[in-house]
Design a protein around this motif. Sequence first.
Motif, PDB file in Angstrom:
ATOM      1  N   ASP A 381       0.858  -1.189   0.000  1.00 35.70           N
ATOM      2  CA  ASP A 381       0.000   0.000   0.000  1.00 35.70           C
ATOM      3  C   ASP A 381       0.885   1.227   0.000  1.00 35.70           C
ATOM      4  O   ASP A 381       1.932   1.257   0.653  1.00 35.70           O
ATOM      5  N   TYR A 382       0.472   2.245  -0.746  1.00 34.91           N
ATOM      6  CA  TYR A 382       1.215   3.504  -0.746  1.00 34.91           C
ATOM      7  C   TYR A 382       0.243   4.640  -1.020  1.00 34.91           C
ATOM      8  O   TYR A 382      -0.801   4.461  -1.651  1.00 34.91           O
ATOM      9  N   ARG A 383       0.603   5.818  -0.510  1.00 32.39           N
ATOM     10  CA  ARG A 383      -0.240   6.989  -0.736  1.00 32.39           C
ATOM     11  C   ARG A 383       0.594   8.248  -0.550  1.00 32.39           C
ATOM     12  O   ARG A 383       1.609   8.256   0.155  1.00 32.39           O
ATOM     13  N   LEU A 384       0.114   9.314  -1.179  1.00 30.12           N
ATOM     14  CA  LEU A 384       0.736  10.634  -1.067  1.00 30.12           C
ATOM     15  C   LEU A 384       0.127  11.360   0.123  1.00 30.12           C
ATOM     16  O   LEU A 384      -1.070  11.216   0.409  1.00 30.12           O
ATOM     17  N   THR A 385       0.944  12.106   0.838  1.00 36.05           N
ATOM     18  CA  THR A 385       0.435  12.864   1.978  1.00 36.05           C
ATOM     19  C   THR A 385      -0.732  13.755   1.524  1.00 36.05           C
ATOM     20  O   THR A 385      -0.636  14.461   0.522  1.00 36.05           O
ATOM     21  N   GLY A 386      -1.811  13.700   2.268  1.00 36.75           N
ATOM     22  CA  GLY A 386      -3.017  14.442   1.915  1.00 36.75           C
ATOM     23  C   GLY A 386      -4.079  13.556   1.304  1.00 36.75           C
ATOM     24  O   GLY A 386      -5.259  13.943   1.276  1.00 36.75           O
ATOM     25  N   SER A 387      -3.707  12.374   0.810  1.00 38.09           N
ATOM     26  CA  SER A 387      -4.684  11.435   0.260  1.00 38.09           C
ATOM     27  C   SER A 387      -5.340  10.666   1.396  1.00 38.09           C
ATOM     28  O   SER A 387      -4.694  10.318   2.383  1.00 38.09           O
ATOM     29  N   TYR A 388      -6.619  10.364   1.221  1.00 36.25           N
ATOM     30  CA  TYR A 388      -7.355   9.651   2.255  1.00 36.25           C
ATOM     31  C   TYR A 388      -7.408   8.149   2.003  1.00 36.25           C
ATOM     32  O   TYR A 388      -7.783   7.393   2.889  1.00 36.25           O
ATOM     33  N   THR A 389      -7.046   7.717   0.816  1.00 43.90           N
ATOM     34  CA  THR A 389      -7.106   6.296   0.489  1.00 43.90           C
ATOM     35  C   THR A 389      -5.740   5.802   0.053  1.00 43.90           C
ATOM     36  O   THR A 389      -4.903   6.571  -0.434  1.00 43.90           O
ATOM     37  N   TRP A 390      -5.529   4.506   0.230  1.00 44.47           N
ATOM     38  CA  TRP A 390      -4.297   3.864  -0.178  1.00 44.47           C
ATOM     39  C   TRP A 390      -4.454   3.277  -1.575  1.00 44.47           C
ATOM     40  O   TRP A 390      -5.517   2.771  -1.938  1.00 44.47           O
ATOM     41  N   SER A 391      -3.392   3.326  -2.334  1.00 42.59           N
ATOM     42  CA  SER A 391      -3.316   2.568  -3.582  1.00 42.59           C
ATOM     43  C   SER A 391      -2.557   1.283  -3.299  1.00 42.59           C
ATOM     44  O   SER A 391      -1.668   1.246  -2.442  1.00 42.59           O
ATOM     45  N   THR A 392      -2.885   0.213  -4.013  1.00 44.65           N
ATOM     46  CA  THR A 392      -2.376  -1.113  -3.686  1.00 44.65           C
ATOM     47  C   THR A 392      -1.783  -1.816  -4.889  1.00 44.65           C
ATOM     48  O   THR A 392      -2.344  -1.761  -5.986  1.00 44.65           O
ATOM     49  N   VAL A 393      -0.650  -2.457  -4.654  1.00 41.75           N
ATOM     50  CA  VAL A 393      -0.070  -3.387  -5.615  1.00 41.75           C
ATOM     51  C   VAL A 393      -0.169  -4.765  -4.978  1.00 41.75           C
ATOM     52  O   VAL A 393       0.321  -4.983  -3.876  1.00 41.75           O
ATOM     53  N   SER A 394      -0.805  -5.730  -5.678  1.00 45.54           N
ATOM     54  CA  SER A 394      -1.042  -7.043  -5.123  1.00 45.54           C
ATOM     55  C   SER A 394      -0.413  -8.122  -5.992  1.00 45.54           C
ATOM     56  O   SER A 394      -0.415  -8.021  -7.220  1.00 45.54           O
ATOM     57  N   VAL A 395       0.113  -9.161  -5.368  1.00 42.02           N
ATOM     58  CA  VAL A 395       0.675 -10.312  -6.060  1.00 42.02           C
ATOM     59  C   VAL A 395      -0.218 -11.507  -5.767  1.00 42.02           C
ATOM     60  O   VAL A 395      -0.526 -11.790  -4.608  1.00 42.02           O
ATOM     61  N   ILE A 396      -0.692 -12.229  -6.817  1.00 47.73           N
ATOM     62  CA  ILE A 396      -1.664 -13.293  -6.605  1.00 47.73           C
ATOM     63  C   ILE A 396      -1.082 -14.673  -6.848  1.00 47.73           C
ATOM     64  O   ILE A 396      -1.762 -15.673  -6.669  1.00 47.73           O
ATOM     65  N   GLN A 397       0.165 -14.774  -7.250  1.00 52.37           N
ATOM     66  CA  GLN A 397       0.779 -16.078  -7.481  1.00 52.37           C
ATOM     67  C   GLN A 397       2.218 -16.067  -7.006  1.00 52.37           C
ATOM     68  O   GLN A 397       2.920 -15.080  -7.149  1.00 52.37           O
ATOM     69  N   THR A 398       2.664 -17.153  -6.422  1.00 47.09           N
ATOM     70  CA  THR A 398       4.018 -17.235  -5.894  1.00 47.09           C
ATOM     71  C   THR A 398       4.679 -18.502  -6.370  1.00 47.09           C
ATOM     72  O   THR A 398       4.058 -19.419  -6.884  1.00 47.09           O
ATOM     73  N   GLN A 399       5.962 -18.548  -6.177  1.00 45.95           N
ATOM     74  CA  GLN A 399       6.738 -19.757  -6.458  1.00 45.95           C
ATOM     75  C   GLN A 399       7.312 -20.273  -5.156  1.00 45.95           C
ATOM     76  O   GLN A 399       7.836 -19.520  -4.338  1.00 45.95           O
TER      77      GLN A 399
END
Length: 498
Positions: A381-399
Amino acid sequence: MRATTWMLLICLLIGQFYGERASPIGEENGEDYQDDDYDYGGEDDSGNSDGPPAPIVEDVQSAPPYFEQSDVVIDAKPGDDVIINCDARNFEIKNVAMWYKNSTVLATGQNAINNRVEVMRNNSLRIGSVTAEDADDYYCVVLPQDVRQHTKLIVGARLSILCDDRDVTDRSQTFKQGDRHKLVCRAFLPTKTDIKWSLNGQRLQPPPSDAANGVIVLDNVDEENAGVYQCLGDDGSADPPHGMVTVDVQYSPKVSTHRHHVNTQEGDSAELYCEYRANPIAISFFIKDGKTLSLSDKYSIRNTLHKAHNRTMLLIKHVEANDLGEYLCHVENAIGSNEVRIQLSYRPETPQYEDSSIEGKQVTMHWLVRSLQPLSEAMLDYRLTGSYTWSTVSVIQTQRHDKDNGIWKITHQMELSPGLWHARVKTKNTQGWSNFSPDHDFHIKDVEDSEEIDDGAVPPGDLVRAGFGVGSGNNSACTMGMLPGLMLAAFSISMLRL
């Protein structure tokens, strides 16, 4: 004529009567009575008389002089005018008072021999503007009876430290957590003095201390208030007065742990620990489900010293499902108690931020995760100061990776627009999700002439492929909307052998 004759006869008879009564006294004492020895005052100088003894007249003498207190102590500060009393009772005009400083005569009667002193009309001794050299033993001697009173004069230093109005200069004080105390530094100098306070060698500035006026107020005393307080009376001289007081604070235990969540797997041994500081000494133990754990085939407890902290470790052998759950590390002493909670589970431990690097608008971040089970997914999760919501990068498969030490390293790289950003990570293994890591804050600086995006870069809003592990090119991708400031993202996790 006849009347005159009768009067003479009567006088003769009276004289004869007294003569007859006086005669036996002389006879009884065996002495001849002599008329010429008769004392018309009625006193018998020889002391021989049968009558009542004559009253004895003695010289009336007054009681001798004395002191109600033979030893007196006077405390004075430099510059004070001191009066040392000579309070002799029954002191009369024939008595003389003499003053001594040790064996040196200071005054005889009202006459002062030393110009540092003055004798007052009541025989008291006055010393003006005392200094450290005036501190000594003084004696008032009343003659001729040689009755004396001893006075010890104590003259304080040029600088003194008071704690709650008590002189504690160059002493130690013990405070208790939560107390309120006031330290006051006073200099007794004829010139203007700048009072300077320091704690453990570091200069103190108000607040909480009004150091400029020599006052430090310690409200709600705690561990951080312990140490050596030094006061300097800066008068511009080469040898300014100074003093110190050592403060010891008794406080309840401060308990912490770096691993609030401990990952394990069935059949393995799990180690839980907590660290604490306490004064006075404390005892520590672990609690699970309301029961205190003790040494057994299941549990091993060890106390050590680690980096100036006390550490208590609990080793759980042959972990089973019923060993999972919350453990309390409880520490208590005479002041109070405290505890920390530790969760034992099969889920990954909370990721810990390791380090990062920033080049222009590109940031690369690393986290470490411990999981004895394989990781199956990670989320950033990451966001810019002042933003109320998080943006997300998700990984759905692993080795799948080797277990070994179970330490995983997560690396993420992205390009972001200028500003203050916040990022956090959580991971998932076969048993569930970990907690989010604490936020990591980083700042992307504004570059005026930014380079154009390379042809291979992914524009904002397009799909982002994130790979997990070091596997071949068969990793799946997930898509999601990105912040307009996102330029490029790549996410990878690799096993780090420690």
